[in-house]
Structure formats: structure tokens, C-alpha cells
Design a protein around this motif. Structure first.
Motif, PDB file in Angstrom:
ATOM      1  N   VAL A   1       0.854  -1.189   0.000  1.00 21.90           N
ATOM      2  CA  VAL A   1       0.000   0.000   0.000  1.00 21.90           C
ATOM      3  C   VAL A   1       0.889   1.238   0.000  1.00 21.90           C
ATOM      4  N   GLU A   2       0.581   2.177  -0.893  1.00 20.74           N
ATOM      5  CA  GLU A   2       1.317   3.439  -0.933  1.00 20.74           C
ATOM      6  C   GLU A   2       0.943   4.308   0.266  1.00 20.74           C
ATOM      7  N   THR A   3       1.869   5.158   0.650  1.00 17.62           N
ATOM      8  CA  THR A   3       1.618   6.039   1.799  1.00 17.62           C
ATOM      9  C   THR A   3       1.716   7.507   1.418  1.00 17.62           C
TER      10      THR A   3
ATOM     11  N   TRP B   1      -6.394  -2.886   2.231  1.00 20.62           N
ATOM     12  CA  TRP B   1      -5.661  -4.040   2.728  1.00 20.62           C
ATOM     13  C   TRP B   1      -4.722  -3.714   3.887  1.00 20.62           C
ATOM     14  N   HIS B   2      -4.441  -2.432   4.123  1.00 21.89           N
ATOM     15  CA  HIS B   2      -3.428  -2.123   5.142  1.00 21.89           C
ATOM     16  C   HIS B   2      -3.648  -0.701   5.666  1.00 21.89           C
ATOM     17  N   MET B   3      -4.087  -0.583   6.924  1.00 23.99           N
ATOM     18  CA  MET B   3      -4.231   0.729   7.581  1.00 23.99           C
ATOM     19  C   MET B   3      -3.092   0.899   8.570  1.00 23.99           C
ATOM     20  N   LEU B   4      -2.415   2.053   8.457  1.00 19.60           N
ATOM     21  CA  LEU B   4      -1.225   2.306   9.259  1.00 19.60           C
ATOM     22  C   LEU B   4      -1.478   3.349  10.346  1.00 19.60           C
TER      23      LEU B   4
ATOM     24  N   TYR C   1       5.835  -1.179   4.817  1.00 13.36           N
ATOM     25  CA  TYR C   1       6.107  -2.520   5.314  1.00 13.36           C
ATOM     26  C   TYR C   1       5.031  -2.867   6.340  1.00 13.36           C
ATOM     27  N   GLY C   2       4.816  -4.165   6.559  1.00 15.92           N
ATOM     28  CA  GLY C   2       3.892  -4.613   7.598  1.00 15.92           C
ATOM     29  C   GLY C   2       2.883  -5.610   7.092  1.00 15.92           C
ATOM     30  N   MET C   3       2.412  -5.413   5.863  1.00 19.84           N
ATOM     31  CA  MET C   3       1.551  -6.372   5.183  1.00 19.84           C
ATOM     32  C   MET C   3       1.925  -6.298   3.702  1.00 19.84           C
ATOM     33  N   ASN C   4       2.731  -7.252   3.274  1.00 18.29           N
ATOM     34  CA  ASN C   4       3.247  -7.233   1.912  1.00 18.29           C
ATOM     35  C   ASN C   4       3.049  -8.586   1.249  1.00 18.29           C
ATOM     36  N   VAL C   5       2.640  -8.545  -0.011  1.00 21.19           N
ATOM     37  CA  VAL C   5       2.543  -9.753  -0.829  1.00 21.19           C
ATOM     38  C   VAL C   5       3.826  -9.848  -1.637  1.00 21.19           C
TER      39      VAL C   5
ATOM     40  N   GLU D   1     -11.935  -0.530  11.949  1.00 30.12           N
ATOM     41  CA  GLU D   1     -12.602  -1.813  11.705  1.00 30.12           C
ATOM     42  C   GLU D   1     -12.955  -2.034  10.244  1.00 30.12           C
ATOM     43  N   LYS D   2     -12.854  -0.990   9.436  1.00 31.25           N
ATOM     44  CA  LYS D   2     -13.165  -1.117   8.006  1.00 31.25           C
ATOM     45  C   LYS D   2     -11.997  -1.670   7.201  1.00 31.25           C
ATOM     46  N   ALA D   3     -10.796  -1.727   7.785  1.00 28.64           N
ATOM     47  CA  ALA D   3      -9.604  -2.180   7.067  1.00 28.64           C
ATOM     48  C   ALA D   3      -9.397  -3.678   7.246  1.00 28.64           C
ATOM     49  N   ALA D   4      -8.776  -4.304   6.255  1.00 30.51           N
ATOM     50  CA  ALA D   4      -8.491  -5.737   6.341  1.00 30.51           C
ATOM     51  C   ALA D   4      -7.390  -6.018   7.347  1.00 30.51           C
ATOM     52  N   VAL D   5      -6.384  -5.144   7.387  1.00 26.77           N
ATOM     53  CA  VAL D   5      -5.270  -5.286   8.325  1.00 26.77           C
ATOM     54  C   VAL D   5      -5.001  -3.932   8.949  1.00 26.77           C
ATOM     55  N   VAL D   6      -4.938  -3.878  10.274  1.00 24.11           N
ATOM     56  CA  VAL D   6      -4.559  -2.642  10.959  1.00 24.11           C
ATOM     57  C   VAL D   6      -3.171  -2.841  11.561  1.00 24.11           C
ATOM     58  N   HIS D   7      -2.367  -1.777  11.480  1.00 36.14           N
ATOM     59  CA  HIS D   7      -0.954  -1.871  11.840  1.00 36.14           C
ATOM     60  C   HIS D   7      -0.648  -0.878  12.955  1.00 36.14           C
TER      61      HIS D   7
END
Length: 531
Positions: free
Chosen positions: A374-376, A470-473, A413-417, A487-493
Motif C-alpha cells: 500500500v502506498e503512503t 488491505w493495510h491501515m497504518l 512494510y507490515g503487510m506485503n505480498v 474496523e473497516k480495514a483488512a489489516v490494521v498496523h
């Protein structure tokens, strides 16, 4: 009431026949008394003279001075004639004094005003001139800036200490689990069971990799993956840890199975090729640790500096965090060698919580890229989603400025395919090692924090952008995110210092993490770990 004037005022006739002959006022069907007309003229004359006096005083007193009566003229006069009141300009003398006047930086206990109320009271009682006003204002602002800076730096220092130390409860958990591993055969049960070992290299399954030395953090990340998977039987979890944490990690996952998922626990030393001579990052980490301890002088030296801005102090303190010396933070750069039989994996940091089924990530076409991330730099949140290369790399250094664009978008980084097949065709690992070496040779001046900066360089041109869903930071360093939004994100970091297992975590967000812990568990209760 209808007012009619029957004849026009004629001053020549007024002198001969008087007022009675040329003014006839009719109100409805009857005449207005001459006495009332006389008083009306008298009132009008008074008002005109009043306006004249105010206008004269306005001109005499000038543009900046203003007595109580003159101020009324300045405000009432223009309104009576239908003109808009222009705002009063700040005298140039104030700007000049604020900019040029050299005064000693006020210290605590000085005679500088401590608050706006005290400043205003002093100005009114002394009837100060403009120059004194500006000087005292500057002293007050400088004193308040000094207080604010000190408070911010103290906050950063306390957070640094809290985030760098191991909480007593987590240390207790690790020790109890290590003891359990040595005395309880069930805690030493092999993971996975022998009949499940072939699934570790089965590319038809969904492979997740976690690298962590924190038992509870790794458990929450792993458990949240399995509990949200639509087909948990297809999930394979590869948990990598260090030598010190292996027994505790093994005992916990052996005694708390995540069936039907397949779980593998391996320490770094279990990988045959992972030896000092074959892993350049190990040598770089040792040199980096030595250089940082000499270059930065420790937290006391950082906090003692009076010239650094608080944000710079915070960055330097964060750079001293032990996690940046941990091999677990660098392990992802070796994924193709760690798992030579796998084609694609999802790598998770141990401070994430999964809230949705992640199996669709395997269906995303990375279009020949290596890293799905995910871009930031595209979000509205300036604290989290506005990061570019200039936020991580030192563009005042020629090695950086000549090679990169400061406005280039960063990613997380944190949730990467990771497409490991494509990765093996690149020189990503060599680029990573090369820039680590350049940073050491430049006395750590190319970047300050962790593994993301060299990762941004090494994966440059190899990143496929994922949907932000897919990834909330940012859940570990700013509290603006509400639980409803998270709670709307697939992965929270929980990236940042306020980790969910620490007391400094944000309460409304910590619940997303604690919901995956059974606080009635005997190990959790024995170590007094609370929600």
C-alpha cells in the motif's frame, strides 16, 4: 403615520413672515405642532455638530492613536455615511522589534509574562508604548516555546523508555513458557505434526510469514489470520524467531493450537545457510549498533541538546530502539532463500491485527512486480498517508540527492505480498546490502530509522500498489483514527511506539488487539496481563 411638507423651505421668506407662513406639516389629517418641529431641528443640529467634532478628532489624532471619543468617531462616522470600516493595520514598529530585537532567551523563573492574561494585565497597568509591547510579547512567546519544547521532549523520552523496555508481564510470560517447554512434553510437541509437514511447501495453500521475538504479539497476528480466514484449513503460518525466544514461542503455539491451520515454528539457527559468513546483514547490524552508540551518544545526549527541534529529537530517540538492531527486522530481505520452494507469501509484522479474509491477495496480479504494498502518499491524513522518499531519506546528502526523487511515493512494510519467483530474478538483496554498506560508510547519515529506508531503495521499481483497504497504518503513533474507521480495514498496523501490548497504547484502538487474547488462560493470569 404619513409626513407631508406642503411648501419648500425659502430662507428669504423665513426672515419676513417667520416659520408659520412657509412650513405646514400634516400628520395624517392634522398639523404637527410648531413646538415639535422646533425640537426636531434642534436635535438635527446637535447630531451634525457631534459628527463634525468626531471627524475632526479622528483627523487630529492620526491613524494609529485612538482615544475613547475618537474611537467612537472612527467607528460611528463611516457607518453613518454607508462606508465599510477598514481593519486597523499592525504598526510596522511591532514587526521590526519582533524581528530585529535581540533579547536573552527567557528561562523559568524570569520576569517574562507567563501567560496571555499576565501579559495583558502588565500592558494595561504600565500603559506601555509600542516598542515595550513588542519586546514583552516576544519574551512571553519565547518562554512559552521553551516550555513547550521541554514538555514535548520529556514526552518523547518517556515514550522511548516505555517502548524500548520489555514490560514485566511479557517477560514473565516468556520465562514461564520457557520453563514449561523444559518440563512439559506437550509444550515440546513438534510443529507442525509430521503428517502435516508436506503442506509447508504446498503452493496450493496460503502461506503467511511472521518474524517475531514477542510471543503474545506473534500469537495475536497469527490467530487473527486464522480466525478471519474463510478456509482456515488452507492457511500455513511460518513463524520465525530468534534463539532466545524459540522455546517460549514453541511452547505457546504447541499448547494453543490454531487448527485446522498449519503452524511452523523455526528459529534463525534452524536455517542451514543462515551463518555469519553467508549473511552480510549480520555484520552490517553489528557495525550499525556500534556506530549508533558512538554517533548518537545515547538518549541522555539527545535530550540534552538545546538546538534540535522536538521532531528531530523524537526521530533520534526512535533510532535507538532495540528493534532496529533485531535480526527479525531484517529477515524479510531473505525470504526467497528461507523458503526456496514457495512461489508467493504474505509477510506480516507482529504488530498487526488481521480483520478480514486475506486469501484474495493470492488472486491479485502483481503484473511482474515483486512486492505488493500500500502506498503512503495518497491519503488525506498528513501524519500517516503523506509519506514520500523525502520523509525517510536524507536528500541533503549527495548520494541520495543524485540517485532519487524526493517526491517519489513511499510504501508500507507490515503487510506485503511477495512474489518469490520474480524476486529470485532480481538483485534486490544485493542492492539492500550495498546501501546498508554505504550508510555505514557515511556515518549513518543517509537515513535514520530501521529497515524501511533501505527497503524503499532496494524494491524501487519492483512495487505493485495495493488498495489501501488491505493495510491501515499509524495506530501506534497517532490517535486520530477511530475504532469505527479502523474496523473497516483488512489489516490494521500498530506501527509506532504505542504498541497495543504496552500501557501507552491508545485505549480505543488497543481493544482491536486484546480481543484475540483469552485473559482467562493460566499463563496470562499468572503474569497479570490485563485487557
Amino acid at each position: 403615520m404619513q409626513l407631508q411638507i406642503s411648501r419648500v423651505l425659502d430662507m428669504s421668506r423665513c426672515s419676513r413672515k417667520g416659520v408659520r407662513d412657509f412650513i405646514k406639516v400634516k400628520v395624517a389629517s392634522r398639523k404637527l405642532s410648531y413646538k415639535m418641529a422646533f425640537y426636531s431641528l434642534l436635535l438635527l443640529t446637535f447630531v451634525l455638530r457631534f459628527v463634525f467634532v468626531l471627524t475632526a478628532m479622528d483627523a487630529i489624532e492620526g491613524e494609529n492613536d485612538c482615544s475613547s471619543l475618537g474611537c467612537v468617531g472612527k467607528r460611528l462616522g463611516p457607518r453613518m455615511f454607508g462606508r465599510k470600516l477598514e481593519p486597523t493595520k499592525v504598526p510596522e514598529e511591532i514587526y521590526r522589534v519582533l524581528k530585529e530585537a535581540q533579547i536573552e532567551i527567557p528561562r523559568f523563573g524570569s520576569d517574562a509574562p507567563q501567560s496571555l492574561e499576565e501579559f495583558l494585565q502588565e500592558m494595561r497597568s504600565n500603559k506601555s508604548d509600542v516598542q515595550t509591547f513588542a519586546l514583552r510579547l516576544k519574551a512571553m512567546v519565547m518562554l512559552l516555546e521553551q516550555k513547550t519544547r521541554t514538555a514535548k521532549i520529556q514526552e518523547f523520552l518517556y515514550r522511548h523508555v516505555a517502548s524500548s523496555s520489555i514490560p514485566k508481564s511479557l517477560n514473565c510470560l516468556s520465562l514461564r513458557l520457557a520453563a514449561e517447554h523444559s518440563t512439559n512434553a506437550a509444550a515440546r510437541a513438534p510443529l507442525p505434526r509430521p503428517e502435516l509437514v508436506p503442506f509447508l511447501v504446498d503452493n496450493a495453500r496460503r502461506h503467511f510469514v511472521l518474524a517475531s521475538d514477542n510471543v503474545l504479539a506473534a500469537w495475536v497476528a497469527a490467530a487473527s489470520v486464522v480466525r478471519n480466514a474463510m478456509l482456515p484449513g488452507t492457511v500455513v503460518l511460518h513463524v520465525i524467531t530468534d534463539r532466545q525466544s524459540y522455546a517460549s514461542m514453541q511452547a505457546w503455539f504447541a499448547l494453543h493450537p490454531l487448527d485446522p491451520a498449519v503452524v511452523e515454528i523455526r528459529a534463525v539457527q534452524h536455517f542451514d545457510w543462515f551463518a555469519r559468513g553467508r549473511v552480510p546483514v549480520l555484520e552490517a547490524m553489528e557495525r550499525d549498533r556500534e556506530a549508533r552508540s558512538q554517533f548518537r551518544g545515547g538518549s541522555a545526549a539527545i535530550v540534552a541538546s538545546e538546538s534540535e527541534r522536538p521532531v528531530v529529537v523524537a526521530a533520534k530517540l526512535q533510532a535507538l530502539s532495540p528493534k532496529y538492531y533485531s535480526l527479525m527486522n531484517h529477515i524479510r530481505i531473505y525470504l526467497p532463500e528461507l523458503f526456496p520452494s514457495l512461489r508467493k507469501v504474505v509477510f506480516l509484522d507482529d504488530d498487526v491485527v488481521v480483520q478480514a479474509d486475506l486469501s484474495p491477495l493470492w488472486e491479485i496480479d502483481l503484473q511482474g512486480k515483486v512486492n505488493g504494498a500500500v502506498e503512503t502518499c495518497s491519503g488525506e491524513d498528513k501524519f500517516v498517508m503523506s509519506k514520500r522518499l523525502k520523509n525517510y531519506l536524507n536528500f541533503s546528502h549527495p548520494l541520495i540527492s543524485e540517485a532519487f526523487d524526493p517526491e517519489e511515493c513511499a510504501w508500507a512494510y507490515g503487510m506485503n505480498v511477495f512474489d518469490l519467483e520474480q524476486w529470485r530474478k532480481t538483485n534486490i538483496r544485493e542492492t539492500y546490502h550495498d546501501w546498508l554498506q554505504k550508510n555505514l560508510e557515511s556515518e549513518l547519515s543517509l537515513w535514520q530509522l530501521g529497515t524501511l529506508p533501505p527497503g524503499l531503495i532496494a524494491f524501487r521499481g519492483h512495487v505493485h500498489v495495493l488498495d489501501p483497504y488491505w493495510h491501515m497504518l499509524g495506530l501506534g503513533y497517532q490517535e486520530n483514527t477511530s475504532r469505527t474507521e479502523a474496523e473497516k480495514a483488512a489489516v490494521v498496523h500498530f506501527n509506532g511506539r504505542a504498541k497495543p501490548w504496552l500501557d501507552i497504547a491508545f485505549p480505543q484502538l488497543r481493544a482491536l488487539w486484546t480481543q484475540h487474547i483469552d485473559f482467562s488462560d493460566r499463563f496470562i493470569k499468572a503474569c497479570n496481563i490485563r485487557p
